[in-house]
Write an enzyme that holds these catalytic residues in place. Structure first.
Site, mmCIF file in Angstrom:
data_model
loop_
_atom_site.group_PDB
_atom_site.id
_atom_site.type_symbol
_atom_site.label_atom_id
_atom_site.label_comp_id
_atom_site.label_asym_id
_atom_site.label_seq_id
_atom_site.Cartn_x
_atom_site.Cartn_y
_atom_site.Cartn_z
ATOM 1 N N HIS A 233 0.862 -1.200 0.000
ATOM 2 C CA HIS A 233 0.000 0.000 0.000
ATOM 3 C C HIS A 233 0.889 1.238 0.000
ATOM 4 O O HIS A 233 1.480 1.587 1.026
ATOM 5 C CB HIS A 233 -0.899 0.007 1.241
ATOM 6 N N ARG B 280 1.835 9.574 -5.891
ATOM 7 C CA ARG B 280 1.444 10.842 -6.541
ATOM 8 C C ARG B 280 1.844 10.819 -8.013
ATOM 9 O O ARG B 280 1.989 9.779 -8.611
ATOM 10 C CB ARG B 280 2.054 12.061 -5.828
ATOM 11 N N ASN C 180 -5.465 7.205 -6.084
ATOM 12 C CA ASN C 180 -6.158 8.466 -5.763
ATOM 13 C C ASN C 180 -5.388 9.696 -6.248
ATOM 14 O O ASN C 180 -5.037 10.583 -5.480
ATOM 15 C CB ASN C 180 -6.482 8.566 -4.262
ATOM 16 N N LYS D 159 -9.665 -0.266 -5.522
ATOM 17 C CA LYS D 159 -9.672 0.428 -4.234
ATOM 18 C C LYS D 159 -10.994 1.124 -3.992
ATOM 19 O O LYS D 159 -11.472 1.884 -4.832
ATOM 20 C CB LYS D 159 -8.523 1.460 -4.219
ATOM 21 N N HIS E 53 -10.589 1.448 2.103
ATOM 22 C CA HIS E 53 -10.363 2.489 3.108
ATOM 23 C C HIS E 53 -11.561 2.395 4.049
ATOM 24 O O HIS E 53 -12.657 2.836 3.713
ATOM 25 C CB HIS E 53 -10.274 3.878 2.469
ATOM 26 N N LEU F 131 -4.925 9.579 7.825
ATOM 27 C CA LEU F 131 -6.242 8.956 7.929
ATOM 28 C C LEU F 131 -6.146 7.470 7.606
ATOM 29 O O LEU F 131 -5.488 7.119 6.615
ATOM 30 C CB LEU F 131 -7.229 9.638 6.980
ATOM 31 N N ASP G 97 1.416 2.771 3.549
ATOM 32 C CA ASP G 97 0.564 3.938 3.333
ATOM 33 C C ASP G 97 1.404 5.209 3.297
ATOM 34 O O ASP G 97 0.951 6.269 3.746
ATOM 35 C CB ASP G 97 -0.546 4.048 4.390
ATOM 36 N N HIS H 188 2.977 14.578 1.197
ATOM 37 C CA HIS H 188 2.349 15.877 0.919
ATOM 38 C C HIS H 188 3.425 16.924 1.161
ATOM 39 O O HIS H 188 4.141 16.855 2.178
ATOM 40 C CB HIS H 188 1.188 16.155 1.880
ATOM 41 N N ALA I 207 -3.972 15.044 5.003
ATOM 42 C CA ALA I 207 -3.700 13.836 5.792
ATOM 43 C C ALA I 207 -2.670 12.988 5.066
ATOM 44 O O ALA I 207 -2.814 12.727 3.869
ATOM 45 C CB ALA I 207 -4.987 13.041 5.962
HETATM 46 O O1 DOR Z 1 -3.320 9.653 5.511
HETATM 47 C C1 DOR Z 1 -3.710 9.307 4.424
HETATM 48 N N1 DOR Z 1 -3.211 9.829 3.277
HETATM 49 N N2 DOR Z 1 -4.709 8.415 4.354
HETATM 50 C C2 DOR Z 1 -5.302 8.110 3.194
HETATM 51 O O2 DOR Z 1 -6.230 7.342 3.218
HETATM 52 C C3 DOR Z 1 -4.894 8.752 1.938
HETATM 53 C C4 DOR Z 1 -3.527 9.264 2.021
HETATM 54 C C5 DOR Z 1 -3.218 10.246 0.907
HETATM 55 O O3 DOR Z 1 -3.454 9.936 -0.249
HETATM 56 O O4 DOR Z 1 -2.716 11.316 1.212
HETATM 57 ZN ZN ZN Z 2 -3.407 5.054 1.528
#
Ligand code: DOR
Ligand code: ZN
Length: 357
Positions: free
Chosen positions: A19, A23, A47, A105, A142, A225, A253, A257, A269
């Site tokens: 996981h 980006r 995503n 997903k 999720h 998250l 995960d 960012h 998040a």
């Molecule tokens: O903290 C998170 N960041 N949780 C997620 O589910 C998505 C991820 C993100 O894409 O930034």
């Molecule tokens: Zn994730």
């Protein structure tokens, strides 16, 4: 506690990350090597903005990722498709037949980063689950409800009762991964459910509890998250990860960012942990006196769940202290503008991964 590590080295079958968020564009170019230097394969989250909802988009994204892998490193990105309210089952069939999609997903709409095109009503996509069950495409979840009257710390537990449990009952052959679990309820549910359910566990949820976000001030570096929960949940996660049970496996995960997006009145998040992820897990396994179970968690259970061969190469970890830098430099132009803060910034870890090449 006595450790039996010959000459302070640990050799593992090369691990996979089940996981990760890469980006796109310059940020992707800066972070892919952090994963590829350690992990042989990684499940790449879809995503993006816009999300990956077609076979063509997944193929093109895979190419962009591959072109960011440093020369001499073998790394396979495993692609996923983003479920929406009206994704055609033909897309799933085609992507699965062509071996482009490893999984699909499910983001409940507005549950997290770039999830506004996610699923608004889960029962509306039961026909999609039916197809996935039939063609053997795993569902990655999720697992959080988004109802504003449900406390943020309860969203995972409520999701399990309200949605996950009925899905598993209705589609008993569907293989499901409950991603980045954060609660003792999730641990309990996964370990007593059928073999078709597994869970990934992140390094950050093994290291921090919810106090980390508020220690001396508001600390956006620890906001992700699902959010980290109470200490008793962190302890349950550590027990699960180090239990040796095949239903729990590694998924970082890692979710980079830029600093400017984290430090904002509405900060994003996500925790960027990819570069030191294996070291971070090793620290936890050592503290739990379970280093002998790290290989199962990192390199065996995930591949077995996905029905993929185990990696043949090995990776070495050396037991030496390293101080994690305060910032992770981006490539070239991007670095002039912004930067990333890695998980464990300014802390020291007890392990170092030796380079594969
Ligand atoms: O903290 C998170 N960041 N949780 C997620 O589910 C998505 C991820 C993100 O894409 O930034
Ligand atoms: Zn994730």
């Amino acid at each position: 506690m006595p450790l039996n590590i010959p000459q302070g080295h640990l050799t593992l079958r090369q691990p996979d990350d089940w996981h990760v968020h890469f980006r796109d564009g310059s940020l992707m170019k800066s972070v892919v090597s952090s994963t590829a230097r350690v992990f042989r394969r990684a499940i790449v989250m879809p995503n993006l903005s816009p999300p990956i909802t077609t076979v063509e988009a997944a193929i093109a994204y895979r190419e962009r990722i591959l072109s960011s892998v440093p020369k001499g490193i073998s790394f396979s990105p495993l692609m996923t498709v983003y479920l929406t309210d009206n994704l055609s089952v033909n897309v799933l069939r085609e992507g699965s037949q062509k071996a482009v999609f490893t999984a699909a997903k499910l983001y409940p709409a507005n549950a997290t980063t770039n999830s506004s095109m996610g699923v608004t009503k889960i029962t509306n996509i039961y026909s999609i689950f039916e197809t996935m069950e039939e063609i053997g495409l795993p569902l990655l979840v999720h697992g959080e409800v988004t109802d504003l009257d449900v406390d943020i710390y309860d969203r995972e537990a409520v999701f399990i009762d309200k949605y996950l449990s009925p899905i598993l009952e209705r589609f008993p052959k569907l293989r499901v991964v409950l991603e980045h679990i954060t609660t003792e309820q999730a641990v309990q549910f996964v370990q007593t459910a059928s073999e078709n359910l597994a869970a990934t566990i992140t390094p950050h949820h093994l290291h921090i509890n919810r106090n980390a976000m508020f220690l001396g001030g508001l600390r956006s570096d620890f906001y992700c998250l699902p959010v980290a929960k109470r200490e008793r949940h962190r302890i349950a996660l550590r027990k699960a990860a180090t239990s040796g049970k095949p239903c729990f496996f590694l998924g970082t995960d890692s979710a980079p960012h830029l600093r400017s997006s984290k430090e904002s009145s509405c900060g994003c998040a996500g925790i960027f942990n990819a570069h030191y992820a294996l070291e971070s897990y090793a620290e936890v396994f050592e503290e739990e006196n379970a280093l002998d179970r790290l290989e199962g968690f990192a390199s065996v259970h995930g591949a077995a769940f996905y029905g993929m061969p185990l990696n043949e190469d090995s990776i070495n970890l050396k037991r030496v202290f390293q101080v994690i830098p305060e910032r992770f430099a981006l490539q070239e132009e991007a670095e002039k503008i912004d930067h990333l803060v890695p998980f464990h910034a300014g802390e020291s870890l007890r392990w170092v991964v030796e380079p594969m090449v």
